[in-house]
Write an enzyme that holds these catalytic residues in place. Structure first.
Site, short mmCIF file in Angstrom:
data_model
loop_
_atom_site.label_atom_id
_atom_site.label_comp_id
_atom_site.label_asym_id
_atom_site.label_seq_id
_atom_site.Cartn_x
_atom_site.Cartn_y
_atom_site.Cartn_z
N CYS A 113 -30.65 38.01 2.95
CA CYS A 113 -31.27 37.10 2.26
C CYS A 113 -32.38 36.37 3.31
CB CYS A 113 -30.43 35.87 1.80
SG CYS A 113 -31.47 34.79 0.66
N GLU A 158 -22.10 28.07 18.61
CA GLU A 158 -22.90 27.27 17.78
C GLU A 158 -23.80 26.41 18.32
OE1 GLU A 158 -22.69 27.36 14.52
OE2 GLU A 158 -21.22 28.97 14.77
N CYS A 199 -32.91 41.98 -1.89
CA CYS A 199 -32.10 41.47 -2.96
C CYS A 199 -31.19 42.61 -3.72
CB CYS A 199 -33.06 40.84 -4.21
SG CYS A 199 -34.01 39.28 -3.33
#
Length: 363
Positions: free
Chosen positions: A205, A50, A212
Site C-alpha cells: 500500500c 523504532e 491493490c
DNA sequence: AAATCGGGGTT
DNA sequence: AACCCAGATTT
C-alpha cells in the site's frame, strides 16, 4: 460495508475481526521476517530500530542499526558511551535530535528504571524521543502487549481503507485514524500484527502505484471501491520555501588537517562537526582575518552545494584555503580544532559537509 | 523539484 | 490546539 460502530472503538468488533486476520495471513507469507532487530527481538533493539525508523526507511536504517548495536549492544552501554560516539554512529541518518534523545532516555532508564526500558506505556512515552506510536511499537513488538501504532504507513493504509479525507497530520484527522487503528487490534500475535501493518504500507500500500490487486484488504477498502486510491491520503498543504545562502570555509593547515567546529546543541545540525560558516563572503573574510593568518584572497571557490530542508533551501558556497595557521592555540577550545582526514569517520557531520570533504581534489 | 516521516518545542 | 522545526531519501 456497514458503517463501523464508532462507540466500540478501542475493542475489536465482529465487523473488524477480518481485518487483522487477513493482514496476519498475508504477513505470514509476504511479510518481512528477517529484519536485524527481529533476531533477537529485545526491548533495546526494538527501541533503537523504532527510533531509527521514525524518519528513515528500513533499507537505509539497516546498516546503521547493525553498526550501532555492534558498538553499543545494550542500554547500559549506550548510557555510558561518550556523546560524540553516539553522534558519530548516527552521522548521515539525519534528525540528530533523535540520537541525543536516545542517549538521554538511556541515561534516565539507568537512574529511574533499573537500567531497563519500562514496560509501561506512560513511562515509555515520558522518555525523550518516544511518543504514543513509538511506545506502542516497542511494547507490541518486544512484549506482545496490545497497543495500536499510527505511523506514516498505518495512516496511509487506514486513510485508504476507511476513505478518510484530510491531511493525516491534522489533529482532527489523526484522531479519527487513532480510533480506527484501535478498532482493528487482534487479541493475539501483536508483534506480528504491528510488523504486518508496517510491511503492508511499505511494500504494497505504497504512496505511489499501490499493488491493490495483491492486497489482503482490497475487498473492504473504501478508496479502492470508489477509485480514490491515488488521492488518499490527502497530501500536506504545500508552502513556498525560502532560498538561503551561506559560505563555508574549508581551511587546511600545513599538515593537510581541516579546521572544524562543533555547532551549538540546538538548531540546525545541532552538536555536529562542520566547517566554519558565515552568511556571505565578506563575513567569511572577517571571521578568517580574526581567527587565522594568511592571504584570504588566495581562497578558491569550489562548486556550490545545494541542500534542501523542509522549511528552506540552502546553497553553500565552499571557499578553500590551504597552508593556514591560526592566531591562537586551537587546543584551548574543544569546539574548534584541526581534524585529520583519518578522523572524519569518528565525527558526526552533516551529510553535505561530509560529502564535500570527501570529494577528490587535485593536490 | 517536491513529498515524506514522528516527536518535541513554541505560540 | 495549531503551527514550526529538523534532513536524508525517494519519486
Amino acid at each position: 460495508m456497514n458503517a463501523p460502530a464508532l462507540a466500540a472503538a478501542g475493542t475489536a468488533t465482529p465487523a473488524d475481526a477480518g481485518y487483522a486476520e487477513r493482514l496476519l495471513r498475508w504477513f505470514d507469507i509476504n511479510g518481512r521476517h528477517d529484519l536485524p532487530w527481529q533476531h533477537p527481538r529485545t526491548p533495546y533493539r526494538v527501541w533503537l530500530s523504532e527510533i531509527m525508523l521514525q524518519q528513515t526507511q528500513v533499507k537505509t536504517a539497516i546498516p546503521y542499526f547493525e553498526r550501532f548495536v555492534a558498538a553499543l549492544p545494550t542500554l547500559p552501554a549506550l548510557a555510558a558511551a561518550p556523546g560524540d560516539d553516539v553522534m558519530a554512529l548516527w552521522s548521515g541518518l539525519g534528525y540528530y535530535a533523535r540520537a541525543r534523545n536516545l542517549q538521554a532516555a538511556a541515561r534516565r532508564c539507568m537512574e529511574q528504571h533499573g537500567g531497563e526500558l519500562p514496560r509501561d506505556i506512560d513511562a515509555l512515552t515520558a522518555l525523550p524521543g518516544i511518543g504514543r506510536s513509538t511506545a506502542a511499537a516497542i511494547l507490541s513488538q518486544a512484549w506482545g502487549d496490545r497497543h495500536a501504532i499510527l505511523d506514516g504507513n498505518v495512516k496511509r493504509v487506514l486513510a485508504r481503507y476507511h476513505g478518510i479525507d484530510g491531511y493525516p497530520g491534522q489533529p482532527a484527522v489523526e484522531k479519527q485514524l487513532w480510533q480506527r487503528a484501535e478498532s482493528h487490534l487482534p487479541s493475539a500475535r501483536m508483534a506480528d500484527y504491528t510488523q504486518a501493518q508496517m510491511d503492508l504500507g511499505a511494500t504494497l500500500c505504497t504512496r505511489a502505484d499501490p499493488a491493490c490487486v495483491l492486497c489482503p484488504l482490497q475487498d473492504d477498502c473504501v478508496a479502492r471501491r470508489e477509485g480514490r486510491v491515488a488521492e488518499l491520503p490527502t497530501p500536506k498543504p504545500g508552502k513556498p520555501v525560502p532560498q538561503k545562502h551561506a559560505c563555508v570555509l574549508w581551511l587546511e593547515n600545513a599538515d593537510g588537517e581541516v579546521l572544524m567546529l562543533r555547532r551549538p546543541p540546538t538548531g540546525i545540525w545541532a552538536s555536529l562537526w562542520t566547517l566554519p560558516q558565515a552568511d556571505d563572503a565578506s563575513a567569511s573574510r572577517a571571521w578568517f582575518e580574526h581567527e587565522a593568518r594568511g592571504d584570504f584572497s588566495r581562497a578558491k571557490a569550489l562548486p556550490p552545494i545545494d541542500h534542501a530542508f523542509s522549511h528552506y533551501k540552502l546553497r553553500l558556497q565552499p571557499l578553500r584555503l590551504r597552508d593556514v595557521a591560526l592566531h591562537g592555540r586551537v587546543g584551548d577550545n574543544a569546539d574548534l580544532r584541526w581534524v585529520a582526514r583519518g578522523e572524519f569517520a569518528s565525527l558526526g557531520m552533516p551529510a553535505p559537509i561530509r560529502k564535500l570533504l570527501e570529494t577528490k581534489l587535485e593536490p
